[in-house]
Scaffold this active site. Structure first.
Site, mmCIF file in Angstrom:
data_model
loop_
_atom_site.group_PDB
_atom_site.id
_atom_site.type_symbol
_atom_site.label_atom_id
_atom_site.label_comp_id
_atom_site.label_asym_id
_atom_site.label_seq_id
_atom_site.Cartn_x
_atom_site.Cartn_y
_atom_site.Cartn_z
ATOM 1 N N GLY A 10 0.793 -1.223 0.000
ATOM 2 C CA GLY A 10 0.000 0.000 0.000
ATOM 3 C C GLY A 10 0.825 1.273 0.000
ATOM 4 N N ASP A 103 2.131 -2.805 8.254
ATOM 5 C CA ASP A 103 1.947 -1.571 9.018
ATOM 6 C C ASP A 103 1.435 -1.842 10.434
ATOM 7 O OD1 ASP A 103 -0.605 -2.390 8.434
ATOM 8 O OD2 ASP A 103 -1.271 -0.493 7.555
ATOM 9 N N HIS A 359 37.304 24.014 27.522
ATOM 10 C CA HIS A 359 36.342 24.968 26.986
ATOM 11 C C HIS A 359 36.791 25.594 25.669
ATOM 12 C CE1 HIS A 359 38.029 26.546 30.980
ATOM 13 N NE2 HIS A 359 38.978 26.713 30.100
ATOM 14 N N ALA A 376 41.885 27.151 26.510
ATOM 15 C CA ALA A 376 40.645 27.717 25.980
ATOM 16 C C ALA A 376 40.888 28.404 24.644
ATOM 17 C CB ALA A 376 40.065 28.707 26.978
#
Length: 449
Positions: A10, A103, A359, A376
């Protein structure tokens, strides 16, 4: 012997999608894949998938599954017409045939095994799965005698008012003696409201037909639109999370957590709210994931914490601290006892044990040794506009804040890179590197008015 036929031809008009309905994903697998997997316990000799709408696309999506046969239904003229397509490929088959819908993805393997067992134990011509629904609107009704032998099946649109009061519905899951079914299929007609060939009309040509109620009616939920797909996902998630919590995993606020059933978890994992685990991920014991994390196709080793971060297609070692707001991706490998913190991205890189980048850094296409400290704002400049290049940093080296390493480049062991440096050449072991303009103070630099 047992064969399985899966109706998957389908279009699924109510899904409002070009994608064939059976290929819509549910928790990491397509609907039809889940139906195929539900047959595992009965160990079928053959699995025939009946395809129609965009058949080539469906075949390609299922090509990785072994021992799957495809049968094409060029016109979609009802469930009976779909099963008629089996007459030629199964002409020499002897045994029972289980009919499933592509389904209906929530059927448990145990339910299908019980259906086949009931069918064979009672020597039925046909056995169909039924359910008692609180609201059976839209489903065909099944009428039985006191021994659960079926006397009549009526599609919802063909029911009269009295018949619609019956709450026992046809789940669209059947087990037939193939010889009986094959003899009955050519006798089907389109004498009904939809002018289609109904598979249920085969029952008129069977001597002994039994109904078996499913214990949990949610199993037979069909998917016809996006709302039903979403509801099925919630049911699937409840099953998955219940399984893992019973296995020793702690999930806080489980309604906010999603876990694909391809994910593997060990006991004593803690999953915080708003965390999502996808694909072929493995989370080992003692890990804390979240809040707010996404882990996809990754291995997280024991006792690692990942906060507000995304890890995809990568591996993180034991006792690591990841996040918040870290992105690790692209086959990255992070070693043991590493700390990768705020606003750091690691892509396609190997990070040695006990390395820190706390960081504001980007590490891409790089290999870092053990006990490296990334300051950093450190950037590996890996792309020259055409190609990506490698950065290598040796054990115990340190980069100062706001450093840029222009790849391809190798930094030796025990190197310290001064803050603000742009490094363009390889650096030997045990060096201090300063690559920045000297600070200069100019007094009286303004023009006098």
């Amino acid at each position: 012997m047992v064969a399985v036929a899966i109706l998957a031809a389908g279009k699924g008009t109510r899904m409002k999608s070009d994608l064939p309905k059976v290929l819509h994903p549910l928790g990491g697998r397509s609907l039809v894949e889940r139906v195929i997997e539900s047959c595992a316990l009965i160990k079928p000799e053959r699995i025939c998938t009946i395809v129609g709408y965009r058949a080539a696309e469906v075949k390609m999506a299922l090509a990785h599954l072994p021992h799957l046969e495809f049968v094409e239904q060029t016109e979609q003229l009802g469930t009976g017409h779909a099963v008629q397509q089996l007459l030629e490929p199964l002409k020499d088959f002897v045994g029972d045939v289980v009919i499933l819908n592509g389904d209906v993805p929530l059927l448990r393997p145990e339910t299908i095994a019980d259906l086949v067992s009931t069918h064979q134990k009672n020597n039925n011509d046909a056995t169909l799965l039924t359910a008692q629904l609180p609201n059976p609107t839209g489903y065909g009704r099944v009428f039985c005698d006191g021994d659960n032998l079926v006397t009549q099946i009526v599609e919802h649109r063909d029911c009269n008012d009295a018949q619609r009061k019956n709450n026992r519905i046809n789940a669209g899951v059947y087990c037939f003696k193939w010889g009986v079914l094959a003899e009955a299929l050519p006798k089907l007609t389109t004498n009904n409201d939809q002018q289609e060939y109904y598979l249920t009309d085969v029952i008129l040509h069977c001597d002994k037909v039994m109904a078996m109620d499913v214990a949990d009616f949610q199993e037979i939920s069909g998917i016809n639109d996006r709302f039903q797909l979403s509801a099925a996902y919630e049911i699937l998630q409840d099953r998955i999370k219940e399984k893992w919590m019973k296995a020793g995993v702690m999930i806080h606020q489980p309604d906010t957590v999603t876990i694909d059933d391809t994910v593997q978890l060990e006991p004593d994992v803690m999953i915080e709210p708003q965390t999502h685990l996808r694909g072929n991920s493995l989370i080992k014991t003692g890990c804390r994931l979240g809040p707010g994390s996404l882990i996809e196709n990754s291995v997280i080793e024991a006792n690692t914490t990942i906060l507000y971060s995304v890890v995809s297609d990568s591996q993180v070692g034991e006792n690591a601290q990841i996040g918040p707001y870290t992105h690790i991706r692209g086959q990255a490998k992070v070693g043991e006892q590493c700390r990768i913190g705020n606003f750091v991205e690691v892509k396609k890189s190997t990070i040695g044990n006990n390395t820190n980048m706390a960081h504001l850094s980007y590490i891409g296409d790089a290999t870092l040794g053990a006990k490296v400290n990334i300051g950093a704002g450190t950037i590996t400049a890996n792309y020259d506009g055409v190609n990506k290049h490698q950065t290598v940093i040796g054990d115990r080296s340190k980069t100062g804040a706001n450093s840029v390493l222009v790849a391809p480049i190798t930094i030796g062991e025990d190197v310290t890179i001064a803050a603000g440096s742009t490094i363009t050449k390889d650096v030997d072991n045990d060096c201090l590197v300063v690559a920045r303009a000297r600070q200069k103070e100019i007094k009286g630099w303004r023009l006098q008015s």
